[in-house]
Design a protein around this motif. Structure first.
Motif, mmCIF file in Angstrom:
data_model
loop_
_atom_site.group_PDB
_atom_site.id
_atom_site.type_symbol
_atom_site.label_atom_id
_atom_site.label_comp_id
_atom_site.label_asym_id
_atom_site.label_seq_id
_atom_site.Cartn_x
_atom_site.Cartn_y
_atom_site.Cartn_z
ATOM 1 N N ARG A 36 5.012 11.146 5.439
ATOM 2 C CA ARG A 36 4.973 10.896 6.886
ATOM 3 C C ARG A 36 6.310 10.444 7.463
ATOM 4 N N GLY A 37 7.315 10.285 6.609
ATOM 5 C CA GLY A 37 8.672 10.017 7.093
ATOM 6 C C GLY A 37 8.967 8.587 7.518
ATOM 7 N N HIS A 38 8.067 7.610 7.238
ATOM 8 C CA HIS A 38 8.359 6.215 7.596
ATOM 9 C C HIS A 38 9.433 5.673 6.635
ATOM 10 N N SER A 39 10.224 4.700 7.130
ATOM 11 C CA SER A 39 11.275 4.160 6.260
ATOM 12 C C SER A 39 10.651 3.208 5.230
ATOM 13 N N ILE A 40 11.337 3.083 4.083
ATOM 14 C CA ILE A 40 10.860 2.182 3.015
ATOM 15 C C ILE A 40 10.777 0.751 3.570
ATOM 16 N N GLU A 41 11.791 0.397 4.387
ATOM 17 C CA GLU A 41 11.832 -0.963 4.948
ATOM 18 C C GLU A 41 10.585 -1.237 5.806
ATOM 19 N N SER A 42 10.216 -0.251 6.628
ATOM 20 C CA SER A 42 9.046 -0.467 7.506
ATOM 21 C C SER A 42 7.759 -0.549 6.683
ATOM 22 N N ILE A 43 7.709 0.186 5.581
ATOM 23 C CA ILE A 43 6.510 0.128 4.724
ATOM 24 C C ILE A 43 6.402 -1.270 4.094
ATOM 25 N N LYS A 44 7.560 -1.765 3.635
ATOM 26 C CA LYS A 44 7.590 -3.126 3.043
ATOM 27 C C LYS A 44 7.130 -4.157 4.069
ATOM 28 N N GLN A 45 7.659 -4.024 5.283
ATOM 29 C CA GLN A 45 7.315 -4.984 6.345
ATOM 30 C C GLN A 45 5.821 -4.945 6.652
ATOM 31 N N GLN A 46 5.280 -3.727 6.700
ATOM 32 C CA GLN A 46 3.859 -3.578 7.020
ATOM 33 C C GLN A 46 3.001 -4.237 5.933
ATOM 34 N N ILE A 47 3.371 -4.019 4.672
ATOM 35 C CA ILE A 47 2.598 -4.614 3.566
ATOM 36 C C ILE A 47 2.703 -6.138 3.633
ATOM 37 N N GLU A 48 3.921 -6.633 3.877
ATOM 38 C CA GLU A 48 4.128 -8.089 3.956
ATOM 39 C C GLU A 48 3.315 -8.701 5.102
ATOM 40 N N ALA A 49 3.300 -7.992 6.252
ATOM 41 C CA ALA A 49 2.600 -8.524 7.428
ATOM 42 C C ALA A 49 1.092 -8.614 7.180
#
Ligand SMILES: Nc1ncnc2c1ncn2[C@@H]1O[C@H](COP(=O)(O)OP(=O)(O)OP(=O)(O)O)[C@@H](O)[C@H]1O
Ligand SMILES: O=C(CO)[C@H](O)[C@H](O)COP(=O)(O)O
Length: 419
Positions: A236-249
């Motif tokens: 889906r093209g999301h950045s690794i950083e945004s995925i990390k942030q989403q999991i952390e949140a």
């Protein structure tokens, strides 16, 4: 035509019911449930008592037969299964494996707009996201996540799970994931099996108590991250950083409200990183934790029930491109939330699904109706995530167990040929 008690149409074929064109037919679902025929879904209805259907031609007769075969028998109550998991934990493939065990293809409820409800001849899968209290905008205002119980309408969830379990139709809200809105409700007609999947099926005690069997999919954070990257970054093209942030949140609410539900489960599919090689992020160690003394649930076991076993099949019989020994299969006795549990597990990978026939034969009480059914079912999902590791095998075993539990509770048999 009023079917006698126990009347079961032998097949979709018109021979099952004598035809009399232009007459009204009163069709009654059999007491022993005829809801076991792999007919395509057109529409469904619940017959609590005989109803009249006017049948004027072969097509309408076929439709009437479908309606009987997909309905609950008079007095029959749906069997309700709960599946708890965080989002992105592989529920989609798992649900397809479960519904496929009851015959017929699964599809989205054909309401002509966005829906999360999957239906097949005998099954309905309801996504508990539909009980979110606020839409996406509303959650922005409250500042809470969808995992927070305050963002979910447990009173309505309870009322509707209860109503469906009593064989009543409901009008269920829809949470639209495409645009984050709460849409017009959809009508849900009860089927013999109803699965409630999502974040909180066992959170509210009233809802939990309605579940006939409770499954929790437990994906360790490391594996969850790898899967999220695979889907949300690579596909889906999301950045690794945004995925990390989403999991952390999500993590604090996940830990507080979702994860503890695993202690209430009857059966847990746990997915861990492999232990066969250090720093291997590709291969998985998958465990099926089966609590003992659960009504209608007979755990699957390897060779000798109760024994602790570690088994490495020879590569000549089970090819594996995974490092180390390739594939290790094991059985042990553990405690799960204070309950005795029989655990079977698979660490590593198998290259050829058809060779799993050899492995399947070493297991007993798999819920299969003929030798090789587990492998046959896995072959039907070749190429889906987890097809070549313990997730494929143990999800399939769990799916067959759900069928067995249904048979035990409903006191009916699902014919193997319906699959
Ligand atoms: N057994 C598996 N092995 C490897 N990867 C998997 C497995 N199951 C799922 N995945 C990965 O995780 C992703 C999410 O899976 P899936 O869409 O089935 O989860 P879900 O729980 O239905 O998600 P959501 O609730 O967000 O819709 C898949 O696209 C795939 O990349
Ligand atoms: O946890 C989830 C699904 O199980 C979602 O985060 C929740 O349903 C909210 O959905 P969206 O992000 O589409 O608004």
């Amino acid at each position: 035509y009023v079917g006698p008690a126990g009347f079961v149409p032998r097949a979709r074929s018109s021979q099952a019911i004598s035809r009399s064109q232009g007459h009204a037919f009163a069709l009654r679902a059999p007491l022993s449930s005829a809801a076991h025929f792999g007919t395509p879904l057109a529409s469904r209805s619940t017959f609590a008592s005989p109803v009249s259907l006017r049948v004027t031609n072969d097509k309408e007769m076929d439709l009437a037969i479908q309606q009987i075969s997909m309905s609950l028998a008079s007095g029959q109550k749906p069997v309700v299964i709960g599946l708890a998991a965080d989002s992105g934990c592989g529920k989609s493939t798992f649900m397809r494996r479960v519904t496929a065990c009851f015959g017929g293809a699964s599809k989205l409820n054909p309401i002509g707009r966005e829906t999360n409800t999957l239906i097949s001849d005998m099954t309905t899968v309801i996504c508990l996201d539909d009980y979110h209290l606020n839409d996406r905008q509303g959650r922005k205002k409250t500042g809470l996540t969808a995992l927070d119980p305050r963002e979910n309408n447990f009173d309505l969830m309870y009322e509707q799970v209860k109503a469906l379990k009593e064989g009543k139709k409901i009008m269920k809200p829809i949470y639209n994931h495409v645009n984050g809105t709460l849409d017009e409700p959809e009508e849900i007609t009860p089927t013999p099996i109803i699965i409630f999947e999502g974040l909180h099926p066992f959170y509210d005690k009233r809802v939990e108590e309605l579940m006939d069997f409770k499954i929790y999919v437990d994906i360790t954070p490391e594996v969850k991250f790898n899967w999220k990257v695979q889907r949300d970054h690579e596909e889906r093209g999301h950045s690794i950083e945004s995925i990390k942030q989403q999991i952390e949140a999500r993590k604090p609410d996940f830990d507080a409200y979702i994860d503890p539900q695993k202690n209430k489960a009857d059966c847990v599919i746990q997915v861990l990183p492999t232990q066969l090689a250090a720093n291997d992020k590709t291969h998985l160690n998958v465990k099926l934790i089966q609590c003992k003394d659960v009504d209608h649930f007979a755990p699957t076991y390897l060779w000798d029930e109760g024994s602790d076993i570690e088994w490495v099949p020879p590569r000549s019989k089970l090819a594996s491109s995974a490092p180390g020994v390739g594939m290790k299969i094991y059985q042990k006795n553990e405690k799960w939330a204070g309950k005795d549990a029989a655990v079977i597990g698979m660490d590593g990978k198998y290259d050829k699904i058809d060779e799993m026939m050899y492995v399947e034969k070493q297991f007993a009480s798999t819920g299969s109706k003929f030798v090789g059914e587990v492998t046959k079912k896995m072959l039907e999902y070749e190429g889906q995530p987890g097809s070549n590791d313990g997730t494929g095998f143990l999800q399939t075993i769990t799916a067959l167990k759900v069928r067995e539990i249904y048979e035990g509770i409903a006191k009916v048999k699902v014919p193997a040929q319906a699959n």
